[in-house]
Design a protein around this motif. Structure first.
Motif, PDB file in Angstrom:
ATOM      1  N   THR A  45       0.846  -1.186   0.000  1.00 40.20           N
ATOM      2  CA  THR A  45       0.000   0.000   0.000  1.00 40.20           C
ATOM      3  C   THR A  45       0.882   1.237   0.000  1.00 40.20           C
ATOM      4  O   THR A  45       2.103   1.134   0.155  1.00 40.20           O
ATOM      5  CB  THR A  45      -0.950   0.006   1.216  1.00 40.20           C
ATOM      6  OG1 THR A  45      -1.911   1.052   1.067  1.00 40.20           O
ATOM      7  CG2 THR A  45      -0.197   0.184   2.522  1.00 40.20           C
ATOM      8  N   THR A  85      -8.318  10.089   4.584  1.00 40.68           N
ATOM      9  CA  THR A  85      -9.139   9.350   3.630  1.00 40.68           C
ATOM     10  C   THR A  85      -9.579  10.325   2.546  1.00 40.68           C
ATOM     11  O   THR A  85      -9.471  11.547   2.735  1.00 40.68           O
ATOM     12  CB  THR A  85     -10.350   8.667   4.313  1.00 40.68           C
ATOM     13  OG1 THR A  85     -10.962   7.758   3.387  1.00 40.68           O
ATOM     14  CG2 THR A  85     -11.374   9.682   4.794  1.00 40.68           C
ATOM     15  N   TRP A 103      -5.707   5.684   5.276  1.00 40.57           N
ATOM     16  CA  TRP A 103      -4.835   5.023   6.255  1.00 40.57           C
ATOM     17  C   TRP A 103      -5.159   5.557   7.645  1.00 40.57           C
ATOM     18  O   TRP A 103      -5.620   6.678   7.805  1.00 40.57           O
ATOM     19  CB  TRP A 103      -3.356   5.216   5.919  1.00 40.57           C
ATOM     20  CG  TRP A 103      -2.882   6.644   5.911  1.00 40.57           C
ATOM     21  CD1 TRP A 103      -2.800   7.478   4.838  1.00 40.57           C
ATOM     22  CD2 TRP A 103      -2.432   7.419   7.036  1.00 40.57           C
ATOM     23  NE1 TRP A 103      -2.339   8.723   5.221  1.00 40.57           N
ATOM     24  CE2 TRP A 103      -2.098   8.703   6.564  1.00 40.57           C
ATOM     25  CE3 TRP A 103      -2.274   7.139   8.397  1.00 40.57           C
ATOM     26  CZ2 TRP A 103      -1.628   9.713   7.405  1.00 40.57           C
ATOM     27  CZ3 TRP A 103      -1.807   8.144   9.244  1.00 40.57           C
ATOM     28  CH2 TRP A 103      -1.476   9.407   8.744  1.00 40.57           C
ATOM     29  N   GLN A 109      -6.854   1.115  14.293  1.00 38.58           N
ATOM     30  CA  GLN A 109      -7.215   0.097  13.319  1.00 38.58           C
ATOM     31  C   GLN A 109      -8.054  -0.993  13.999  1.00 38.58           C
ATOM     32  O   GLN A 109      -7.900  -1.262  15.172  1.00 38.58           O
ATOM     33  CB  GLN A 109      -5.961  -0.502  12.682  1.00 38.58           C
ATOM     34  CG  GLN A 109      -5.205   0.487  11.805  1.00 38.58           C
ATOM     35  CD  GLN A 109      -3.917  -0.097  11.226  1.00 38.58           C
ATOM     36  OE1 GLN A 109      -3.709  -1.305  11.238  1.00 38.58           O
ATOM     37  NE2 GLN A 109      -3.062   0.778  10.731  1.00 38.58           N
ATOM     38  N   ASN A 114     -13.175   3.099  11.674  1.00 38.07           N
ATOM     39  CA  ASN A 114     -13.177   2.903  10.226  1.00 38.07           C
ATOM     40  C   ASN A 114     -14.593   2.672   9.703  1.00 38.07           C
ATOM     41  O   ASN A 114     -14.985   3.243   8.683  1.00 38.07           O
ATOM     42  CB  ASN A 114     -12.287   1.740   9.818  1.00 38.07           C
ATOM     43  CG  ASN A 114     -12.336   1.480   8.319  1.00 38.07           C
ATOM     44  OD1 ASN A 114     -12.110   2.373   7.515  1.00 38.07           O
ATOM     45  ND2 ASN A 114     -12.680   0.260   7.939  1.00 38.07           N
ATOM     46  N   THR A 138      -8.014  -1.821  -3.982  1.00 39.10           N
ATOM     47  CA  THR A 138      -6.883  -2.154  -3.137  1.00 39.10           C
ATOM     48  C   THR A 138      -6.025  -3.211  -3.829  1.00 39.10           C
ATOM     49  O   THR A 138      -6.465  -3.845  -4.805  1.00 39.10           O
ATOM     50  CB  THR A 138      -7.362  -2.665  -1.759  1.00 39.10           C
ATOM     51  OG1 THR A 138      -6.248  -2.731  -0.863  1.00 39.10           O
ATOM     52  CG2 THR A 138      -8.014  -4.035  -1.860  1.00 39.10           C
ATOM     53  N   ASN A 142      -3.505  -7.337  -0.472  1.00 41.45           N
ATOM     54  CA  ASN A 142      -3.753  -6.622   0.792  1.00 41.45           C
ATOM     55  C   ASN A 142      -5.001  -7.227   1.432  1.00 41.45           C
ATOM     56  O   ASN A 142      -6.098  -6.685   1.359  1.00 41.45           O
ATOM     57  CB  ASN A 142      -3.928  -5.127   0.540  1.00 41.45           C
ATOM     58  CG  ASN A 142      -3.990  -4.321   1.828  1.00 41.45           C
ATOM     59  OD1 ASN A 142      -4.171  -4.861   2.906  1.00 41.45           O
ATOM     60  ND2 ASN A 142      -3.844  -3.014   1.699  1.00 41.45           N
ATOM     61  N   SER A 145      -7.103  -5.118   3.969  1.00 37.04           N
ATOM     62  CA  SER A 145      -7.946  -4.117   3.332  1.00 37.04           C
ATOM     63  C   SER A 145      -9.127  -4.769   2.632  1.00 37.04           C
ATOM     64  O   SER A 145     -10.265  -4.277   2.713  1.00 37.04           O
ATOM     65  CB  SER A 145      -7.120  -3.298   2.338  1.00 37.04           C
ATOM     66  OG  SER A 145      -7.933  -2.373   1.656  1.00 37.04           O
TER      67      SER A 145
END
Length: 199
Positions: A45, A85, A103, A109, A114, A138, A142, A145
């Motif tokens: 990423t 974002t 991110w 996280q 989110n 993405t 990943n 994600s």
């Protein structure tokens, strides 16, 4: 009479997060946030390094001036800067946006933050901007994600093979997901349920 466009800056407020228009003034706090987890070292990423943060902000604000991007700084419930974002690849004619270049500091996280950020962005896109679809893209590899995008209720449109060259020189296969306007009421109910259930 002013008209709200897909690139008109806006502040979106929730219980776990607030999205505010990106500003150069946020640079030092964003640089500090990216140090939490050393996110720029993730090969699959692209996250700005602390040293590259000012240039990344300038690039996003330049794209905003062209109408192709609307970048946000992410604040947590206490008002601390914890990430970035954007609405990107804005297609004003066809009323489509991509939510990406996202991110978050490691500390937030896998938290409700989110989910709420995506709920606020999707609500604004579908209910204020009248978008017909919202995309997410993405790296195929990943997996973190991709799982997060799938938990939102987005569906896989397909894989763009050898789509881009990554910073380390490898070729990136891009997984493309979307949510359509017709699907939005169901997805919204699902996201509301996710935020309300006990953790």
């Amino acid at each position: 009479m002013s008209t709200v466009t897909l690139a008109t800056p806006v502040t979106l407020r929730g219980s776990h997060a607030t999205l505010v228009p990106l500003s150069p003034d946020h640079g030092p706090a964003l640089a500090e946030a990216t140090r939490d987890g050393e996110l720029w070292n993730l090969w699959y990423t692209t996250v700005p390094s602390p040293e590259g943060m000012a240039a990344a902000i300038a690039q996003r604000l330049t794209l905003q001036q062209t109408g192709s991007m609307l970048p946000f700084t992410v604040l947590d419930a206490s008002g601390k800067v914890v990430g970035m974002t954007t609405y990107m690849n804005i297609d004003a004619l066809n009323k489509r946006v991509e939510i990406g270049s996202t991110w978050y500091a490691a500390a937030v996280q896998r938290s409700p933050l989110n989910t709420e950020c995506k709920l606020m962005l999707l609500t604004h896109a579908f209910e204020t901007l009248n978008c017909i679809a919202v995309e997410f893209r993405t790296h195929r590899l990943n997996t973190q994600s991709r799982r997060a995008i799938e938990r939102l209720g987005a569906q896989l449109d397909g894989i763009l093979r050898a789509h881009q060259r990554a910073a380390n020189g490898t070729l990136r296969d891009t997984a493309v997901y979307s949510i359509t306007a017709a699907e939005w009421p169901t997805v919204k109910a699902h996201l509301d349920w996710q935020l309300q259930r006990p953790r």
